[in-house]
Design a protein around this motif. Structure first.
Motif, mmCIF file in Angstrom:
data_model
loop_
_atom_site.group_PDB
_atom_site.id
_atom_site.type_symbol
_atom_site.label_atom_id
_atom_site.label_comp_id
_atom_site.label_asym_id
_atom_site.label_seq_id
_atom_site.Cartn_x
_atom_site.Cartn_y
_atom_site.Cartn_z
ATOM 1 N N ALA A 32 114.917 14.304 18.277
ATOM 2 C CA ALA A 32 113.482 14.132 18.050
ATOM 3 C C ALA A 32 113.264 13.473 16.689
ATOM 4 O O ALA A 32 114.187 13.352 15.887
ATOM 5 C CB ALA A 32 112.764 15.476 18.123
ATOM 6 N N ARG A 33 112.033 13.073 16.460
ATOM 7 C CA ARG A 33 111.649 12.432 15.199
ATOM 8 C C ARG A 33 110.371 13.096 14.692
ATOM 9 O O ARG A 33 109.498 13.459 15.472
ATOM 10 C CB ARG A 33 111.418 10.948 15.409
ATOM 11 N N LEU A 34 110.287 13.205 13.383
ATOM 12 C CA LEU A 34 109.095 13.744 12.740
ATOM 13 C C LEU A 34 108.523 12.643 11.858
ATOM 14 O O LEU A 34 109.152 12.246 10.861
ATOM 15 C CB LEU A 34 109.463 14.985 11.915
ATOM 16 N N ASN A 35 107.382 12.124 12.234
ATOM 17 C CA ASN A 35 106.727 11.074 11.455
ATOM 18 C C ASN A 35 105.903 11.686 10.328
ATOM 19 O O ASN A 35 105.395 12.800 10.446
ATOM 20 C CB ASN A 35 105.837 10.220 12.357
ATOM 21 N N GLY A 36 105.810 10.936 9.221
ATOM 22 C CA GLY A 36 104.992 11.378 8.101
ATOM 23 C C GLY A 36 105.711 12.272 7.103
ATOM 24 O O GLY A 36 105.077 12.892 6.249
ATOM 25 N N PRO A 52 106.001 15.864 2.851
ATOM 26 C CA PRO A 52 105.136 14.846 3.442
ATOM 27 C C PRO A 52 105.298 13.511 2.731
ATOM 28 O O PRO A 52 105.395 13.443 1.509
ATOM 29 C CB PRO A 52 103.727 15.409 3.231
ATOM 30 N N ALA A 53 105.363 12.458 3.514
ATOM 31 C CA ALA A 53 105.447 11.078 3.012
ATOM 32 C C ALA A 53 104.927 10.179 4.128
ATOM 33 O O ALA A 53 105.646 9.889 5.083
ATOM 34 C CB ALA A 53 106.872 10.715 2.622
ATOM 35 N N GLY A 54 103.687 9.804 4.030
ATOM 36 C CA GLY A 54 102.968 9.134 5.105
ATOM 37 C C GLY A 54 103.675 8.010 5.835
ATOM 38 O O GLY A 54 103.538 7.869 7.041
ATOM 39 N N ASP A 55 104.459 7.195 5.132
ATOM 40 C CA ASP A 55 105.048 6.021 5.771
ATOM 41 C C ASP A 55 106.502 6.220 6.191
ATOM 42 O O ASP A 55 107.180 5.268 6.547
ATOM 43 C CB ASP A 55 104.949 4.824 4.828
ATOM 44 N N SER A 56 106.985 7.431 6.170
ATOM 45 C CA SER A 56 108.390 7.697 6.484
ATOM 46 C C SER A 56 108.509 8.527 7.757
ATOM 47 O O SER A 56 107.521 9.035 8.282
ATOM 48 C CB SER A 56 109.051 8.461 5.333
ATOM 49 N N SER A 57 109.740 8.658 8.220
ATOM 50 C CA SER A 57 110.013 9.538 9.353
ATOM 51 C C SER A 57 111.413 10.124 9.186
ATOM 52 O O SER A 57 112.242 9.590 8.461
ATOM 53 C CB SER A 57 109.898 8.797 10.683
ATOM 54 N N VAL A 58 111.640 11.235 9.868
ATOM 55 C CA VAL A 58 112.902 11.957 9.782
ATOM 56 C C VAL A 58 113.418 12.182 11.198
ATOM 57 O O VAL A 58 112.687 12.687 12.049
ATOM 58 C CB VAL A 58 112.702 13.322 9.080
ATOM 59 N N ASP A 116 117.558 9.493 0.118
ATOM 60 C CA ASP A 116 117.621 10.133 1.427
ATOM 61 C C ASP A 116 118.875 10.978 1.563
ATOM 62 O O ASP A 116 119.941 10.600 1.085
ATOM 63 C CB ASP A 116 117.619 9.071 2.542
ATOM 64 N N TRP A 117 118.753 12.110 2.241
ATOM 65 C CA TRP A 117 119.897 12.945 2.586
ATOM 66 C C TRP A 117 120.621 12.290 3.747
ATOM 67 O O TRP A 117 119.994 11.844 4.719
ATOM 68 C CB TRP A 117 119.417 14.337 2.966
#
Length: 142
Positions: A32-36, A52-58, A116-117
Motif C-alpha cells: 500500500a501507499r500513504l500519500n501526504g 506529514p509532508a503534502g507532496d510526498s508519499s510512503v 529518506d529511510w
C-alpha cells in the motif's frame, strides 16, 4: 465512523516476521501507499518515523488485523514517540482503505534525520541488529 481494522506499516513492521513477533499473530497483508507523508530515519535507530509532508508519499504494507489484541500490542511496541492516527492508505488496486498508522509525535520531531529511510538497506544491513535488540530470545521462526 467505525474504527479501522487495518494498520499501515512503513518500517520494520513491514517484515512479516517482525509484525508477527510484535502482534502475536499473522494477518493478511498487501502492499500500500500513504500519500501526504514522508519517511525519515530516526537518529541512532534502525527504524523510521513518518511525518506529514503534502507532496510526498510512503510505500509500505497494509495489514488487515484479526482482532483488537494486535492493535494493543502495536500500541505498546511503538511507545510514546509515535501517535496512532487514522489515515487513508491506497492499495495497489487503487482502493482507499482507512487504516491506523503510527505517526512520529511532533514533540519528538527533533529525532528525525533529514533524508529518506531506506527499506532495502534495513533488510540487508540492519534487520539482524534490530531483531537482536528488540527480540533477544530465540528467533528460530523469524
Amino acid at each position: 465512523m467505525t474504527p479501522p481494522t487495518a494498520c499501515f506499516t512503513y518500517g520494520s513492521l513491514m517484515c512479516d516476521d517482525i509484525f508477527r513477533a510484535v502482534t502475536g499473530q499473522s494477518c493478511p497483508a498487501e502492499p500500500a501507499r500513504l500519500n501526504g507523508y514522508r519517511r525519515h530515519p530516526v537518529r541512532g535507530e534502525d527504524y523510521p518515523g513518518i511525518r506529514p509532508a503534502g507532496d510526498s508519499s510512503v510505500d509500505g504494507v497494509l495489514y488487515h488485523l484479526r482482532d483488537a489484541t494486535a492493535l494493543a500490542r502495536l500500541d505498546a511496541f511503538e511507545g510514546a514517540q509515535y501517535q496512532r492516527e487514522a489515515v487513508e492508505a491506497l492499495t495497489r488496486d487503487g482502493i482507499t482503505i482507512i487504516a491506523w498508522a503510527f505517526i512520529f509525535h511532533p514533540a519528538h520531531a527533533h529525532r528525525l534525520a533529514p533524508g529518506d529511510w531506506d527499506a532495502e538497506h534495513f533488510m540487508r544491513h540492519n534487520k539482524a541488529h534490530f531483531l537482536r535488540r528488540h527480540f533477544p530470545t530465540d528467533r528460530s521462526d523469524m
